[in-house]
Enzyme design. Structure first.
Site, PDB file in Angstrom:
ATOM      1  N   THR A   1      25.408  53.246  59.678  1.00 39.02           N
ATOM      2  CA  THR A   1      26.480  52.551  60.388  1.00 39.02           C
ATOM      3  C   THR A   1      25.920  51.631  61.469  1.00 39.02           C
ATOM      4  O   THR A   1      26.313  50.467  61.584  1.00 39.02           O
ATOM      5  CB  THR A   1      27.437  53.569  61.044  1.00 39.02           C
TER       6      THR A   1
ATOM      7  N   GLN B   1      31.350  51.863  56.256  1.00 39.27           N
ATOM      8  CA  GLN B   1      31.032  51.285  57.560  1.00 39.27           C
ATOM      9  C   GLN B   1      30.151  50.048  57.409  1.00 39.27           C
ATOM     10  O   GLN B   1      29.104  50.095  56.751  1.00 39.27           O
ATOM     11  CB  GLN B   1      30.325  52.316  58.441  1.00 39.27           C
TER      12      GLN B   1
ATOM     13  N   GLN C   1      35.816  48.302  57.599  1.00 43.14           N
ATOM     14  CA  GLN C   1      35.637  49.474  58.456  1.00 43.14           C
ATOM     15  C   GLN C   1      34.566  49.197  59.508  1.00 43.14           C
ATOM     16  O   GLN C   1      33.484  48.699  59.190  1.00 43.14           O
ATOM     17  CB  GLN C   1      35.253  50.701  57.614  1.00 43.14           C
ATOM     18  N   ASP C   2      34.890  49.511  60.782  1.00 43.07           N
ATOM     19  CA  ASP C   2      33.922  49.390  61.887  1.00 43.07           C
ATOM     20  C   ASP C   2      33.495  47.941  62.138  1.00 43.07           C
ATOM     21  O   ASP C   2      32.312  47.650  62.278  1.00 43.07           O
ATOM     22  CB  ASP C   2      32.684  50.259  61.624  1.00 43.07           C
TER      23      ASP C   2
ATOM     24  N   ASP D   1      39.119  52.205  62.048  1.00 43.70           N
ATOM     25  CA  ASP D   1      38.289  52.309  63.269  1.00 43.70           C
ATOM     26  C   ASP D   1      37.583  50.985  63.547  1.00 43.70           C
ATOM     27  O   ASP D   1      36.420  50.977  63.963  1.00 43.70           O
ATOM     28  CB  ASP D   1      37.242  53.414  63.123  1.00 43.70           C
TER      29      ASP D   1
ATOM     30  N   ARG E   1      42.478  56.714  67.320  1.00 43.61           N
ATOM     31  CA  ARG E   1      42.185  58.140  67.329  1.00 43.61           C
ATOM     32  C   ARG E   1      40.949  58.350  68.201  1.00 43.61           C
ATOM     33  O   ARG E   1      40.093  57.465  68.321  1.00 43.61           O
ATOM     34  CB  ARG E   1      41.937  58.666  65.924  1.00 43.61           C
TER      35      ARG E   1
ATOM     36  N   TRP F   1      37.347  59.427  69.209  1.00 45.13           N
ATOM     37  CA  TRP F   1      36.089  59.741  68.549  1.00 45.13           C
ATOM     38  C   TRP F   1      35.499  61.003  69.187  1.00 45.13           C
ATOM     39  O   TRP F   1      34.978  61.875  68.502  1.00 45.13           O
ATOM     40  CB  TRP F   1      35.163  58.547  68.690  1.00 45.13           C
TER      41      TRP F   1
END
Length: 200
Positions: A48, A77, A99-100, A123, A179, A181
């Site tokens: 990631t 990610q 994602q990310d 996220d 949310r 982490w």
């Protein structure tokens, strides 16, 4: 140091190390000055945190009129931007990914995003820094979470969204603002326009 970047698609992975401070990137036009790469977590030894297209570690960095893209697609990610610089500023920039998309890193770092466009799936704004997003448009592309803050214990602020517009693709039916982490995560949305798909 100020670097003026002409319109074009720059297919490369860029890192500005921590000893390169007070650097400014100025693009010619945000829709046409594009820095892109396609790394993602699981590609070879990439994880990631090494999947970024651009990594900015030099303090007091400024970027204007640039699009940062991770073009790997919905494969997990895949960071467009990894920024752990302190006092980093992004003005009138676009961040394109899934994602990310943006890793706002650095437990003691502060970052400011103003008049930016940010898109992603899960996220897609995440990390431990104190980051302000002002007058930004944030596009969610899937039923998932916009943010995943990782604010350290004792930090007064995590992610702060001021006067932003959150938009959701037509296929999205249930969207969460965020949310945690870790245990002390902090995220606030102030005077933001939210789509009907936001889960109560």
């Amino acid at each position: 140091i100020t670097l003026y970047i002409r319109n074009g698609v720059y297919n490369e992975k860029i890192e500005l190390p921590s000893n390169n401070t007070d650097v400014t990137f100025v693009g010619e036009r945000k829709e046409k000055t594009i820095i892109t790469f396609n790394d993602y977590s699981g590609r070879g030894k990439t994880n990631t945190f090494t999947s970024y297209t651009v990594k900015i570690s030099g303090n007091r960095f400024v970027a204007e009129n640039i699009t940062f893209v991770n073009s790997a697609g919905p494969v997990g990610q895949a960071l467009a931007l990894y920024v752990d610089a302190d006092k980093a500023v992004f003005k009138n920039c676009r961040f394109i990914g899934n994602q990310d998309t943006i890793y706002a890193a650095g437990e003691n770092s502060r970052q400011y995003f103003v008049d930016c466009f940010i898109e992603g799936t899960t996220d897609f704004i995440f990390g431990p820094s104190t980051a302000i997003f002002q007058n930004c448009t944030i596009r969610a592309k899937s039923n998932s979470y916009v943010t995943a803050a990782n604010t350290p214990a004792g930090k007064k602020f995590g992610f702060v969204f001021l006067d932003c517009k959150i938009i959701a693709d037509s296929a999205v039916t249930k969207l969460y603002l965020g949310r945690p982490w870790r245990a002390f995560s902090k995220t606030v949305f102030i005077r933001c326009d939210l789509p009907k798909q936001i889960a109560p």
